[in-house]
Write a protein that holds these residues in place. Structure first.
Motif, mmCIF file in Angstrom:
data_model
loop_
_atom_site.group_PDB
_atom_site.id
_atom_site.type_symbol
_atom_site.label_atom_id
_atom_site.label_comp_id
_atom_site.label_asym_id
_atom_site.label_seq_id
_atom_site.Cartn_x
_atom_site.Cartn_y
_atom_site.Cartn_z
ATOM 1 N N GLN A 56 0.836 -1.199 0.000
ATOM 2 C CA GLN A 56 0.000 0.000 0.000
ATOM 3 C C GLN A 56 0.876 1.257 0.000
ATOM 4 N N LEU A 57 1.990 1.201 0.726
ATOM 5 C CA LEU A 57 2.930 2.320 0.718
ATOM 6 C C LEU A 57 3.458 2.556 -0.695
ATOM 7 N N GLN A 58 3.783 1.473 -1.409
ATOM 8 C CA GLN A 58 4.250 1.588 -2.790
ATOM 9 C C GLN A 58 3.213 2.295 -3.666
ATOM 10 N N GLU A 59 1.961 1.930 -3.495
ATOM 11 C CA GLU A 59 0.902 2.536 -4.295
ATOM 12 C C GLU A 59 0.730 4.020 -3.978
ATOM 13 N N PHE A 60 0.896 4.386 -2.707
ATOM 14 C CA PHE A 60 0.798 5.797 -2.326
ATOM 15 C C PHE A 60 1.951 6.610 -2.929
ATOM 16 N N LEU A 61 3.147 6.029 -2.931
ATOM 17 C CA LEU A 61 4.337 6.770 -3.335
ATOM 18 C C LEU A 61 4.531 6.853 -4.846
ATOM 19 N N GLY A 62 4.150 5.818 -5.569
ATOM 20 C CA GLY A 62 4.291 5.850 -7.022
ATOM 21 C C GLY A 62 5.651 5.395 -7.514
ATOM 22 N N ASP A 63 5.914 5.645 -8.799
ATOM 23 C CA ASP A 63 7.059 5.067 -9.494
ATOM 24 C C ASP A 63 8.406 5.653 -9.091
ATOM 25 N N ASN A 64 8.411 6.775 -8.394
ATOM 26 C CA ASN A 64 9.695 7.358 -7.977
ATOM 27 C C ASN A 64 10.304 6.632 -6.784
ATOM 28 N N LEU A 147 7.490 1.909 16.294
ATOM 29 C CA LEU A 147 7.112 1.298 17.560
ATOM 30 C C LEU A 147 6.010 0.271 17.314
ATOM 31 N N PRO A 148 6.073 -0.897 17.975
ATOM 32 C CA PRO A 148 5.074 -1.939 17.734
ATOM 33 C C PRO A 148 3.654 -1.465 18.006
ATOM 34 N N VAL A 149 2.714 -2.027 17.269
ATOM 35 C CA VAL A 149 1.301 -1.744 17.510
ATOM 36 C C VAL A 149 0.867 -2.492 18.771
ATOM 37 N N PRO A 150 -0.255 -2.101 19.381
ATOM 38 C CA PRO A 150 -0.720 -2.824 20.570
ATOM 39 C C PRO A 150 -1.148 -4.247 20.222
ATOM 40 N N SER A 151 -1.143 -5.086 21.225
ATOM 41 C CA SER A 151 -1.722 -6.419 21.109
ATOM 42 C C SER A 151 -2.984 -6.467 21.969
ATOM 43 N N ARG A 210 -3.810 2.268 7.454
ATOM 44 C CA ARG A 210 -3.483 3.277 8.467
ATOM 45 C C ARG A 210 -1.968 3.349 8.676
ATOM 46 N N MET A 211 -1.323 2.184 8.721
ATOM 47 C CA MET A 211 0.140 2.142 8.847
ATOM 48 C C MET A 211 0.807 2.766 7.627
ATOM 49 N N ALA A 212 0.352 2.363 6.458
ATOM 50 C CA ALA A 212 0.969 2.829 5.222
ATOM 51 C C ALA A 212 0.853 4.343 5.075
ATOM 52 N N LYS A 213 -0.292 4.901 5.442
ATOM 53 C CA LYS A 213 -0.481 6.352 5.344
ATOM 54 C C LYS A 213 0.464 7.097 6.270
ATOM 55 N N ARG A 214 0.648 6.567 7.471
ATOM 56 C CA ARG A 214 1.536 7.239 8.423
ATOM 57 C C ARG A 214 2.991 7.185 7.934
ATOM 58 N N VAL A 215 3.404 6.029 7.401
ATOM 59 C CA VAL A 215 4.763 5.897 6.886
ATOM 60 C C VAL A 215 4.937 6.764 5.638
ATOM 61 N N TYR A 216 3.922 6.784 4.785
ATOM 62 C CA TYR A 216 3.928 7.625 3.585
ATOM 63 C C TYR A 216 4.145 9.091 3.949
ATOM 64 N N GLU A 217 3.455 9.528 4.985
ATOM 65 C CA GLU A 217 3.585 10.910 5.443
ATOM 66 C C GLU A 217 5.032 11.236 5.790
ATOM 67 N N SER A 218 5.716 10.299 6.444
ATOM 68 C CA SER A 218 7.103 10.545 6.852
ATOM 69 C C SER A 218 8.047 10.590 5.663
ATOM 70 N N VAL A 219 7.686 9.903 4.577
ATOM 71 C CA VAL A 219 8.540 9.877 3.390
ATOM 72 C C VAL A 219 8.428 11.171 2.594
ATOM 73 N N ILE A 220 7.207 11.673 2.419
ATOM 74 C CA ILE A 220 7.006 12.820 1.523
ATOM 75 C C ILE A 220 7.153 14.172 2.214
ATOM 76 N N GLN A 221 7.208 14.180 3.547
ATOM 77 C CA GLN A 221 7.280 15.450 4.269
ATOM 78 C C GLN A 221 8.548 16.213 3.909
ATOM 79 N N GLU A 222 8.436 17.532 3.799
ATOM 80 C CA GLU A 222 9.593 18.371 3.496
ATOM 81 C C GLU A 222 10.285 18.786 4.792
#
Length: 483
Positions: A56-64, A147-151, A210-222
């Protein structure tokens, strides 16, 4: 053939090939490695290859970007764990990949009974060695610890949440602090979200999103290109400490105790949060903002109850932050009596406020500490309150207009958004004497305010276990919301 023409054509050909090679190099995608266990792998998902968070992260980020999933079911960070990630083929493949960004989400399986016995002795050193192994392949690689998600499982001998929360997460934060690695707090992002865990351990496809969106945010942030934060050489620096994985610097400014917690990478524009009172209490919002590149700062105005001296201290401290090129609009955060200073300062500095987050805030001193309404009050604090405002007779209180509740029209004119979180059953700072009146009058005056009322909750606990609504409010108010 004319030799001059021949060499000219040869030179042009070489230049053409060189340009093509440089262009191809520029177009090479940024490589991202997702290291982890079954949660990274996507165990339990009906369409794992499509729905796992790395895909899902790959799909958010695209070919770059080129995102690879190196998750392995059941693996531990610990070398002495029952199934160490170190022995997996995926680990070797991840190293050979030479990633530019490495997201590591390990630790969940280390909470099992047979593994947790090694946490104290081995976890930190094993984690550092794992980080270094990727740094050796690419010294410029960004290392981000998830950080790990809750169990939500109940078997105390298996994956057990108290071990994740109270042992593995603090150890991971220690690693982040000592290696200067970035972090993303997935734990609080999933707190109170058992519906996203069908088997109580693995996130659903929606949870993976939800995980992918949060990680995506950290990648694209300036981020700031030079990553220059606060210049501590110009203040009376006292000490440094670990604030949940981030460096906290303690110093004196004009003899006043101050603190600044610095993010690992600074957001472009250098946003900051000025927190009032109760430093470090219910820090989940502060941690989430640090993860994103905000600074969290503190200038002591304790026991001044938001009086003129407190406002003047903050005025000078604000000027110090601006001298260090921080954003000219600051986020104000105040819990309980901290409500007095954040709103009294805001009323004097309307153009300097980005937004306000207030939690069970005192907005009228006669309510607390005065106890003149339904609240329990505090006799000692009430005497101190009057002293701070040079009020030596109860009769004079009728003419006193120094509370935020008296400055609503001015505050509303600031145009900045406000967000309150309050317990409806609060007997210390009664909602009906503070936030409800404030909210109503702010709206009548054309101001912008949102309130979360927690039914059945008193003055404590402050904040929200899952701070997402607060964090999103602040990100939107400051222009950093990316989802």
């Amino acid at each position: 053939m004319n030799y001059f023409r021949f060499y000219r054509l040869l030179l042009l050909s070489l230049l053409f090939i060189t340009c093509k090679e440089q262009e191809a190099k520029k177009q090479e995608p940024i490589k991202i490695a997702c290291i982890g266990n079954s949660i990274t792998y996507g165990a339990g998902l009906a369409d794992r290859e499509h729905d796992c968070y790395p895909q899902q992260l790959q799909e958010f980020l695209g070919d770059n970007y080129k995102v690879e999933n190196f998750g392995v079911n059941g693996n531990t960070l610990l070398k002495r764990g029952d199934y160490p990630y170190w022995k997996s083929d995926k680990y070797k493949e991840a190293l050979a990949f030479k990633p530019d960004i490495v997201f590591i989400k390990l630790g969940t399986n280390d909470s099992k009974l047979q593994n947790r016995v090694h946490l104290k002795a081995d976890f930190v050193n094993d984690y550092k060695e794992l980080i270094n192994s990727f740094k050796q392949r690419n010294k410029e690689a960004r290392i981000v610890l998830l950080l790990p998600v809750p169990s939500y499982a109940k078997d105390t001998s298996r994956i057990w949440n108290p071990i994740i929360k109270n042992k593995i997460i603090p150890l991971t934060q220690k690693v982040a602090f000592e290696t200067n690695s970035e972090m993303i707090d997935l734990y609080h992002l999933f707190e109170n979200k058992p519906d996203l865990f069908p088997d109580n351990i693995h996130p659903s496809a929606l949870g993976a999103t939800r995980m992918a969106k949060r990680v995506y945010e950290s990648v694209i942030q300036e981020f700031e290109s030079n990553n220059n934060g606060f210049d501590f050489s110009k203040v009376d620096k006292k000490s440094e400490s670990n604030f949940y994985g981030y460096k906290q610097t303690n110093f004196n400014f004009n003899t006043i105790s101050c603190k600044i917690v610095s993010p690992k990478r600074i957001l472009k524009g250098k946003p900051w949060v000025l927190r009032a009172r109760f430093w470090g209490h219910e820090p989940q919002t502060d941690i989430a903002l640090l993860d994103r590149g905000f600074h969290i700062v503190y200038c002591d105005v304790a026991n001044l109850f938001g009086n003129n001296e407190a406002v003047n201290r903050w005025n000078k401290f604000y000027d110090l932050m601006i001298e260090n090129n921080f954003s000219k609009k600051v986020v104000l955060e105040g819990m309980s009596r901290g409500g007095l200073i954040i709103y009294n300062w805001a009323a004097e500095n309307l153009e300097k406020v980005a937004c306000i987050y207030a939690d069970a805030p005192v907005l009228d001193g006669t309510s607390w500490p005065g106890g003149k309404g339904k609240g329990v009050g505090s006799k000692a604090d009430w005497e101190n309150f009057k002293k701070m405002y040079n009020i030596f007779s109860e009769d004079k209180m009728a003419d006193f207009k120094g509370n935020p509740i008296h400055k609503i029209e001015t505050i509303a004119k600031g145009g900045f958004p406000m967000f309150h979180v309050c317990g409806v059953a609060d007997k210390v700072v009664p909602v009906d004497e503070n936030t409800r009146i404030f909210e109503q009058k702010i709206k009548e005056a054309g101001g912008k305010i949102e309130v979360i009322y927690k039914e059945g909750v008193g003055h404590h606990p402050h904040s929200l276990k899952n701070p997402t609504p607060i964090v999103n409010f602040i990100l939107k108010a400051t222009g950093y919301f990316k989802q």
